[in-house]
Scaffold this motif. Structure first.
Motif, short mmCIF file in Angstrom:
data_model
loop_
_atom_site.label_atom_id
_atom_site.label_comp_id
_atom_site.label_asym_id
_atom_site.label_seq_id
_atom_site.Cartn_x
_atom_site.Cartn_y
_atom_site.Cartn_z
N ASP A 126 -13.47 -24.49 -69.98
CA ASP A 126 -13.74 -25.45 -68.74
C ASP A 126 -12.39 -25.20 -68.05
OD1 ASP A 126 -16.15 -26.49 -69.09
OD2 ASP A 126 -15.36 -27.84 -70.82
N ALA A 127 -11.13 -24.84 -68.70
CA ALA A 127 -9.90 -24.75 -67.64
C ALA A 127 -10.09 -23.50 -66.68
CB ALA A 127 -8.85 -24.25 -68.79
N SER A 128 -9.32 -23.69 -65.56
CA SER A 128 -9.08 -22.80 -64.59
C SER A 128 -8.77 -21.48 -65.01
CB SER A 128 -8.45 -23.22 -63.48
OG SER A 128 -8.92 -24.34 -62.74
N VAL A 129 -9.44 -20.38 -64.59
CA VAL A 129 -9.03 -19.00 -65.20
C VAL A 129 -8.26 -18.29 -63.92
CG1 VAL A 129 -9.50 -16.82 -66.22
CG2 VAL A 129 -10.62 -18.91 -67.14
N ILE A 130 -7.18 -17.78 -64.08
CA ILE A 130 -6.72 -16.85 -63.07
C ILE A 130 -6.31 -15.42 -63.74
CG2 ILE A 130 -4.61 -16.55 -61.53
CD1 ILE A 130 -4.05 -19.59 -61.71
N ASN A 131 -6.96 -14.43 -62.82
CA ASN A 131 -7.00 -13.14 -63.17
C ASN A 131 -5.57 -12.55 -62.90
OD1 ASN A 131 -7.05 -10.31 -63.79
ND2 ASN A 131 -8.81 -10.14 -62.34
N ALA A 132 -4.77 -12.48 -63.80
CA ALA A 132 -3.46 -11.58 -63.73
C ALA A 132 -3.31 -10.12 -63.73
CB ALA A 132 -2.34 -12.10 -64.43
N GLY A 133 -4.55 -9.55 -63.67
CA GLY A 133 -4.66 -8.06 -63.92
C GLY A 133 -5.54 -7.92 -65.10
N ASP A 134 -6.79 -7.15 -64.64
CA ASP A 134 -7.88 -6.85 -65.68
C ASP A 134 -8.00 -5.18 -65.79
OD1 ASP A 134 -9.32 -7.51 -63.30
OD2 ASP A 134 -11.00 -7.77 -64.53
N GLY A 135 -7.54 -4.76 -66.62
CA GLY A 135 -7.77 -3.19 -66.70
C GLY A 135 -7.53 -2.43 -65.07
N CYS A 136 -8.50 -1.54 -64.86
CA CYS A 136 -8.42 -0.99 -63.69
C CYS A 136 -9.32 -1.74 -62.69
CB CYS A 136 -9.13 0.38 -63.79
SG CYS A 136 -8.31 1.62 -64.89
N HIS A 137 -9.41 -2.93 -62.65
CA HIS A 137 -10.38 -3.49 -61.94
C HIS A 137 -9.79 -4.42 -60.81
CE1 HIS A 137 -13.33 -7.14 -61.38
NE2 HIS A 137 -13.78 -6.24 -60.47
N GLU A 138 -9.02 -5.52 -61.07
CA GLU A 138 -8.45 -6.05 -60.15
C GLU A 138 -7.02 -6.87 -60.24
OE1 GLU A 138 -9.98 -8.16 -56.69
OE2 GLU A 138 -11.91 -7.91 -57.05
N HIS A 139 -6.31 -7.26 -59.39
CA HIS A 139 -5.21 -8.04 -59.58
C HIS A 139 -4.91 -8.89 -58.21
CE1 HIS A 139 -1.29 -9.28 -60.54
NE2 HIS A 139 -0.48 -8.09 -60.70
N PRO A 140 -5.81 -10.22 -58.15
CA PRO A 140 -5.92 -10.76 -56.92
C PRO A 140 -4.62 -11.64 -56.60
CG PRO A 140 -7.34 -11.96 -58.55
CD PRO A 140 -6.76 -10.59 -59.31
N THR A 141 -3.73 -11.80 -57.24
CA THR A 141 -2.51 -12.50 -56.62
C THR A 141 -1.63 -11.43 -56.21
OG1 THR A 141 -1.50 -12.67 -58.99
CG2 THR A 141 -2.72 -14.60 -58.10
N GLN A 142 -1.61 -10.22 -56.81
CA GLN A 142 -1.05 -9.20 -55.99
C GLN A 142 -1.25 -8.95 -54.91
OE1 GLN A 142 1.76 -7.15 -57.40
NE2 GLN A 142 2.23 -6.49 -55.22
N ALA A 143 -2.67 -8.94 -54.64
CA ALA A 143 -3.12 -8.69 -53.12
C ALA A 143 -2.78 -9.76 -52.13
CB ALA A 143 -4.73 -8.34 -53.19
N LEU A 144 -2.77 -10.88 -52.62
CA LEU A 144 -2.43 -12.21 -51.94
C LEU A 144 -0.96 -11.85 -51.49
CD1 LEU A 144 -4.47 -14.99 -53.61
CD2 LEU A 144 -4.98 -14.13 -51.49
N LEU A 145 -0.19 -11.57 -52.43
CA LEU A 145 1.27 -11.62 -51.86
C LEU A 145 1.58 -10.52 -51.05
CD1 LEU A 145 3.22 -9.54 -53.61
CD2 LEU A 145 2.77 -10.84 -55.54
N ASP A 146 1.01 -9.39 -51.36
CA ASP A 146 0.81 -8.16 -50.28
C ASP A 146 0.44 -8.57 -48.95
OD1 ASP A 146 1.71 -6.69 -52.45
OD2 ASP A 146 -0.10 -6.10 -52.88
N LEU A 147 -0.70 -9.43 -48.68
CA LEU A 147 -1.05 -9.72 -47.54
C LEU A 147 -0.17 -10.68 -46.81
CD1 LEU A 147 -4.84 -11.13 -47.35
CD2 LEU A 147 -3.89 -8.92 -46.34
#
Ligand code: ASP
Length: 320
Positions: A126-147
């Protein structure tokens, strides 16, 4: 998608976010960057909330900046060290995360070498989940800081030309950055030799080039990626020397960028491969700014997913 796996409660992929959400995160980041610059950089926004790090892969910047972000928001943090946990006794991922959740946590920040793991975790707890990098798939907070970093320097990114250069095939940063930059109206060109591109680019809103020298004079952002040798062992990738000769940003190439064009890299860098040491020191190289902005961006993400400080529907749109 079941009710537990509500993408709006988690940050699993940039595709979970509307353009307005990205704008909202960038605006909030601005406020939190001001907090970070204070002599005592701390606000009580997440007092009483607990965030756990579950990192099955190495990390320097992401982990430390999530930790700094949570502390500056006064959240409690719990560090789960895979190496000294029951994972070494064969405990499954599901049992591990359910045990962690039973201790009463509000968010779990997950990094794993397998694509999709944060999505599975979001199905189980039930807790919130934040993806900090999953394999070759995504790293959303990196993209947000890049933007955020790019907008800070260049302003509105609509119509900006972004080249993402190097090991696209193995880069979760590339996938998230393509989604994020194109959501803001930028045009993205992937610059790489064929073996370093994904097998299929169907559905990717990008152009492709195999010649960095041809694109250098036309771009506003030159985003360099690390050659991810740990993920490429069995593939027919070029040698580092061959790669550097064709795609490395040395001084001569950097001189051919437009005035004001940014040089970015998510780190860790392979100096002398994708970027030369003296290029790192140029005034338009914003790699250190990216790292610094990572803290405020992650504060914004944690706040939006967990906070009670927003009293509008904007909060619900991220945290409902
Ligand atoms: N730090 C980034 C990541 O975790 C980029 C890299 O490792 O090359 O994906």
């Amino acid at each position: 998608m079941n009710s537990r796996h509500n993408a709006r409660r988690h940050l699993l992929s940039i595709s979970d976010l509307e353009t307005a959400d990205i704008e909202r995160i960038c605006d909030l980041t601005e406020s939190f960057a001001e907090v970070s610059r204070r002599r005592i950089p701390r606000v009580p926004a997440l007092r009483g909330r607990t965030v756990v790090w579950l990192f099955y892969e190495d990390s320097t910047r992401t982990r430390l900046s999530f930790e700094a972000a949570a502390k500056q928001l006064s959240a409690d943090t719990v560090n789960f060290s895979v190496g000294s946990s029951s994972v070494n006794k064969g405990e499954s991922l599901r049992d591990t995360v359910e045990a962690i959740e039973a201790m009463g946590i509000d968010a779990i920040v997950v990094r794993h070498s397998c694509a999709g793991v944060p999505h599975r975790v979001a199905d189980w707890i039930d807790a919130s989940v934040i993806n900090a990098g999953d394999g070759c798939h995504e790293h959303p907070t990196q993209a947000l800081l890049d933007l955020y970093t790019a907008r800070n320097r260049l302003g509105d990114l609509s119509g900006a030309s972004v080249a993402i250069v190097g090991d696209i095939a193995h880069s979760r940063v590339a996938r998230s950055d393509v989604l994020a930059f194109t959501a803001m109206g930028a045009e993205v060109t992937l610059v790489a030799p064929r073996p370093l591109l994904p097998l299929s680019l169907e559905g990717w809103p990008v152009k492709v080039s195999h010649n960095l020298d041809e694109v250098l004079g036309e771009i506003d952002i030159c985003y360099l990626l690390r050659m991810q040798l740990e993920r490429a062992a069995s593939l027919d990738v070029p040698s580092l020397r061959e790669f550097r000769a064709e795609y490395g940003l040395d001084s001569a190439r950097a001189n051919r960028l437009r005035d004001g064009a940014l040089i970015m890299h998510p780190g860790p860098m392979n100096r002398g491969v994708e970027i030369d040491g003296d290029v790192v020191e140029r005034p338009n190289t914003v790699i250190t700014e990216q790292v610094a902005n990572g803290v405020a961006v992650r504060m914004a993400v944690l706040f939006l997913l967990l906070g009670s400080g927003l009293d509008t529907s904007e909060n619900e749109s991220m945290a409902a």
